[in-house]
Design a protein around this motif. Structure first.
Motif, mmCIF file in Angstrom:
data_model
loop_
_atom_site.group_PDB
_atom_site.id
_atom_site.type_symbol
_atom_site.label_atom_id
_atom_site.label_comp_id
_atom_site.label_asym_id
_atom_site.label_seq_id
_atom_site.Cartn_x
_atom_site.Cartn_y
_atom_site.Cartn_z
ATOM 1 N N LYS A 186 0.843 -1.202 0.000
ATOM 2 C CA LYS A 186 0.000 0.000 0.000
ATOM 3 C C LYS A 186 0.873 1.246 0.000
ATOM 4 O O LYS A 186 2.005 1.235 0.491
ATOM 5 N N ARG A 187 0.322 2.312 -0.543
ATOM 6 C CA ARG A 187 1.047 3.572 -0.655
ATOM 7 C C ARG A 187 0.853 4.415 0.596
ATOM 8 O O ARG A 187 -0.272 4.627 1.046
ATOM 9 N N ASP A 188 1.946 4.897 1.145
ATOM 10 C CA ASP A 188 1.864 5.709 2.358
ATOM 11 C C ASP A 188 1.445 7.151 2.076
ATOM 12 O O ASP A 188 1.180 7.912 3.010
ATOM 13 N N ASP A 189 1.400 7.539 0.789
ATOM 14 C CA ASP A 189 0.989 8.902 0.454
ATOM 15 C C ASP A 189 -0.503 8.989 0.163
ATOM 16 O O ASP A 189 -0.975 9.972 -0.399
ATOM 17 N N ARG A 190 -1.252 7.975 0.557
ATOM 18 C CA ARG A 190 -2.697 7.975 0.387
ATOM 19 C C ARG A 190 -3.366 7.852 1.752
ATOM 20 O O ARG A 190 -2.856 7.173 2.644
ATOM 21 N N PRO A 191 -4.527 8.501 1.929
ATOM 22 C CA PRO A 191 -5.203 8.446 3.235
ATOM 23 C C PRO A 191 -5.799 7.077 3.516
ATOM 24 O O PRO A 191 -6.117 6.319 2.601
ATOM 25 N N LEU A 192 -5.933 6.797 4.799
ATOM 26 C CA LEU A 192 -6.573 5.574 5.252
ATOM 27 C C LEU A 192 -7.624 5.944 6.290
ATOM 28 O O LEU A 192 -7.350 6.713 7.213
ATOM 29 N N GLY A 193 -8.831 5.442 6.127
ATOM 30 C CA GLY A 193 -9.883 5.710 7.095
ATOM 31 C C GLY A 193 -10.104 4.506 8.001
ATOM 32 O O GLY A 193 -9.729 3.381 7.672
ATOM 33 N N LEU A 253 -10.304 9.609 9.956
ATOM 34 C CA LEU A 253 -9.198 9.556 9.015
ATOM 35 C C LEU A 253 -7.902 9.315 9.770
ATOM 36 O O LEU A 253 -7.628 9.977 10.768
ATOM 37 N N ASP A 254 -7.109 8.383 9.282
ATOM 38 C CA ASP A 254 -5.869 8.038 9.964
ATOM 39 C C ASP A 254 -4.842 9.158 9.883
ATOM 40 O O ASP A 254 -3.836 9.132 10.572
ATOM 41 N N SER A 255 -5.100 10.155 9.020
ATOM 42 C CA SER A 255 -4.197 11.298 8.947
ATOM 43 C C SER A 255 -4.416 12.252 10.118
ATOM 44 O O SER A 255 -3.622 13.165 10.345
ATOM 45 N N THR A 256 -5.525 12.052 10.873
ATOM 46 C CA THR A 256 -5.748 12.865 12.062
ATOM 47 C C THR A 256 -4.612 12.662 13.039
ATOM 48 O O THR A 256 -4.168 11.542 13.273
ATOM 49 N N ALA A 257 -4.152 13.734 13.618
ATOM 50 C CA ALA A 257 -3.044 13.648 14.564
ATOM 51 C C ALA A 257 -3.376 12.662 15.674
ATOM 52 O O ALA A 257 -4.372 12.783 16.358
ATOM 53 N N GLY A 258 -2.513 11.651 15.840
ATOM 54 C CA GLY A 258 -2.715 10.677 16.897
ATOM 55 C C GLY A 258 -3.824 9.687 16.635
ATOM 56 O O GLY A 258 -4.229 8.957 17.540
ATOM 57 N N ALA A 259 -4.326 9.623 15.406
ATOM 58 C CA ALA A 259 -5.468 8.751 15.127
ATOM 59 C C ALA A 259 -5.161 7.294 15.429
ATOM 60 O O ALA A 259 -6.028 6.546 15.866
ATOM 61 N N SER A 260 -3.916 6.880 15.182
ATOM 62 C CA SER A 260 -3.581 5.478 15.401
ATOM 63 C C SER A 260 -3.644 5.095 16.870
ATOM 64 O O SER A 260 -3.689 3.913 17.210
ATOM 65 N N ASP A 261 -3.631 6.096 17.757
ATOM 66 C CA ASP A 261 -3.674 5.829 19.191
ATOM 67 C C ASP A 261 -5.088 5.923 19.762
ATOM 68 O O ASP A 261 -5.277 5.734 20.963
ATOM 69 N N LEU A 262 -6.066 6.234 18.920
ATOM 70 C CA LEU A 262 -7.419 6.445 19.416
ATOM 71 C C LEU A 262 -8.112 5.120 19.719
ATOM 72 O O LEU A 262 -7.885 4.115 19.049
ATOM 73 N N ASP A 263 -8.968 5.141 20.735
ATOM 74 C CA ASP A 263 -9.845 4.018 21.037
ATOM 75 C C ASP A 263 -11.171 4.301 20.333
ATOM 76 O O ASP A 263 -12.013 5.038 20.833
ATOM 77 N N TYR A 264 -11.358 3.714 19.152
ATOM 78 C CA TYR A 264 -12.504 4.047 18.316
ATOM 79 C C TYR A 264 -13.819 3.629 18.953
ATOM 80 O O TYR A 264 -14.823 4.330 18.840
ATOM 81 N N ARG A 265 -13.816 2.498 19.611
ATOM 82 C CA ARG A 265 -15.042 2.048 20.266
ATOM 83 C C ARG A 265 -15.434 2.974 21.402
ATOM 84 O O ARG A 265 -16.623 3.256 21.610
ATOM 85 N N ASP A 266 -14.442 3.490 22.101
ATOM 86 C CA ASP A 266 -14.737 4.441 23.169
ATOM 87 C C ASP A 266 -15.255 5.757 22.599
ATOM 88 O O ASP A 266 -16.155 6.383 23.167
ATOM 89 N N ARG A 291 -17.921 -3.341 15.707
ATOM 90 C CA ARG A 291 -16.880 -3.890 14.825
ATOM 91 C C ARG A 291 -16.211 -2.760 14.052
ATOM 92 O O ARG A 291 -16.842 -1.741 13.747
ATOM 93 N N GLY A 292 -14.952 -2.955 13.706
ATOM 94 C CA GLY A 292 -14.205 -1.932 12.994
ATOM 95 C C GLY A 292 -13.516 -2.474 11.753
ATOM 96 O O GLY A 292 -13.304 -3.684 11.619
ATOM 97 N N ALA A 293 -13.181 -1.574 10.835
ATOM 98 C CA ALA A 293 -12.475 -1.963 9.609
ATOM 99 C C ALA A 293 -11.741 -0.763 9.042
ATOM 100 O O ALA A 293 -12.112 0.391 9.287
ATOM 101 N N ALA A 294 -10.693 -1.054 8.277
ATOM 102 C CA ALA A 294 -9.939 0.004 7.600
ATOM 103 C C ALA A 294 -10.593 0.322 6.265
ATOM 104 O O ALA A 294 -11.214 -0.539 5.630
ATOM 105 N N LEU A 295 -10.461 1.582 5.843
ATOM 106 C CA LEU A 295 -11.016 2.046 4.572
ATOM 107 C C LEU A 295 -9.860 2.526 3.688
ATOM 108 O O LEU A 295 -9.357 3.633 3.855
ATOM 109 N N PRO A 296 -9.411 1.707 2.733
ATOM 110 C CA PRO A 296 -8.290 2.088 1.865
ATOM 111 C C PRO A 296 -8.743 3.067 0.787
ATOM 112 O O PRO A 296 -9.546 2.721 -0.074
ATOM 113 N N MET A 297 -8.213 4.275 0.820
ATOM 114 C CA MET A 297 -8.755 5.357 0.003
ATOM 115 C C MET A 297 -7.833 5.792 -1.136
ATOM 116 O O MET A 297 -6.619 5.658 -1.068
#
Length: 435
Positions: A186-193, A253-266, A291-297
């Motif tokens: 996957k390309r790192d220059d593309r957004p991921l949701g 959007l995973d480009s949000t600052a700190g998004a990878s550290d978020l607890d989405y269910r919370d 349930r959660g899933a990634a959105l390749p954009m």
């Protein structure tokens, strides 16, 4: 023929919307198509279950009936909430698209498409997990795949079989295991949701509008979108399924600052804590887990064709960065891929076949490349909650502007129309580079 070496014209890996669409078109053209699906239908998939007119058009093009008695619930347009404003914008009246959207749960949707492919002549093999590609050592081209039967837990349940075909369609989702095996990361220059959702037994189950919350507050907002809670990242949705339940979720959007550290269910729980109690979005009325899933954009894996392997749907990062919609683009890319593959199979020599297959990435880039480039700019802006807040408070009170926004978000503009909003959206797409 011995089962250890199954021959076909096309092998399709994955029976989601993209795989089943490609299989239906190719089988209906008289091609021998084998579809390998690691799960068995019906199966669970994370999705908002909402279909825009763009997705409905794809269903119409492939001839799949969508009657209400089979659970296809029509909707009139998009209801947007945020900044203290509640605005309903009907789907635009366009010659190219139907005037309605649909809601249908993914478990039923995916099975309907898969059975439609089978009805067209495709050979669907459920609970068959692909273990890797078969590559011609002389040419470096994919000429099939190896796969084995699995049980309902995904465990090996039989011996490996080789499925051979001159073209393999990768429709195996966001993970893209087949593409990865061919070196396509996957390309790192593309957004991921990231999307999370669940269902609630709710009186709002028969809502005939798709509802989008453009501004999320931490447990303090009611129906009017007002409140004092802290601003949360992302956007939310409430889609009535028509069967007594509502699909409720949020996307980030995973480009949000700190998004990878978020607890989405919370985050979902905190947002729902502020919903009116009569809607019954409570733990007591929840149906199934969150349930959660990634959105390749925005084409986050390319090239979409290489060495006998065609990428469609999520495996090629086809999700719309403006609104997180994936089904319409999975089906559209599959339709374009099927056209190219069908032409390639008629070629009498290798050069002509390659030329036909290379026409697929060119076609999908021509259709969506400029639009997705605009989407990446959009993502870079709304990844900041304060930018979203200002845009929402400025835009929502202006219905004329929001009509344009809905056409842009849902990619519903008519290039032949004299309507000013259509002309603006089409001009923006044409000016953006199709990268």
């Amino acid at each position: 023929m011995h089962e250890a070496d199954v021959e076909a014209d096309v092998v399709v890996v994955g029976a989601g919307p993209a795989g089943s669409t490609a299989a239906r078109y190719l089988a209906a053209s008289g091609r021998r198509v084998v579809v390998l699906e690691k799960s068995a239908f019906p199966r669970e998939k994370v999705c908002g279950d909402g279909l825009t007119p763009r997705a409905v058009r794809e269903l119409d093009l492939m001839g799949l009936p969508t009657p209400r008695e089979d659970g296809w619930i029509r909707n009139k347009g998009l209801r947007m909430l945020g900044g203290g404003v509640r605005l309903q914008v009907p789907w635009p009246d366009l010659a190219e698209f139907p005037g309605h959207g649909l809601v249908h749960t993914r478990s039923r949707f995916d099975e309907a498409l898969a059975r439609h492919a089978v009805a067209g002549g495709a050979d669907l093999r459920e609970r068959t997990s692909v273990t890797g590609p078969v590559v011609d050592e002389r040419t470096g081209h994919v000429v099939g795949v190896r796969a084995r039967p699995v049980d309902d837990k995904g465990r090996k349940a039989g011996e490996e079989t080789t499925y051979r075909a001159p073209v393999v369609v990768a429709a195996d989702g966001v993970g893209g295991r087949l593409a990865l095996s061919m070196g396509l990361a996957k390309r790192d220059d593309r957004p991921l949701g990231i999307a999370v959702r669940t269902y609630f037994k709710s009186p709002r189950h028969d809502d005939d509008w798709l509802e989008s919350w453009l501004e999320l507050r931490d447990g303090a907002e009611g129906r009017d979108g007002k409140g004092t809670g802290g601003l949360l990242p992302g956007y939310g949705w409430v889609f009535g399924v028509g069967d007594g339940t509502s699909n409720v979720g949020l996307g980030i959007l995973d480009s949000t600052a700190g998004a990878s550290d978020l607890d989405y269910r919370d985050l979902l729980r905190r947002w729902l804590a502020g919903m009116p109690p009569e809607w019954r979005f409570t733990p007591e009325d929840q149906v199934g887990p969150v349930r959660g899933a990634a959105l390749p954009m925005a084409f986050n894996r390319t090239p979409h064709y290489t060495r006998g392997l065609v990428l469609v749907g999520d495996s090629g990062g086809m999700v719309n960065p403006f609104n997180g919609e994936g089904i319409a683009y999975a089906m559209q890319s599959a339709r374009l891929a099927a056209q190219a593959v069908d032409t390639a199979l008629d070629a009498t020599e290798a050069r002509g076949r390659e030329r036909a297959l290379q026409s697929y990435p060119a076609a999908v880039r021509a259709d969506l490349g400029g639009y997705y480039t605009l989407g990446r700019v959009f993502v870079s802006l709304i990844g900041h909650p304060e930018v979203m807040r200002v845009a929402t408070r400025f835009g929502l009170p202006r219905p004329g502007l929001m009509k344009l926004v809905v056409k842009l978000l849902a990619n519903l503009a008519d290039p032949t129309s004299r309507d000013a909003t259509d002309r603006v959206v089409v001009a923006l797409q044409r000016m953006a580079p199709a990268s």
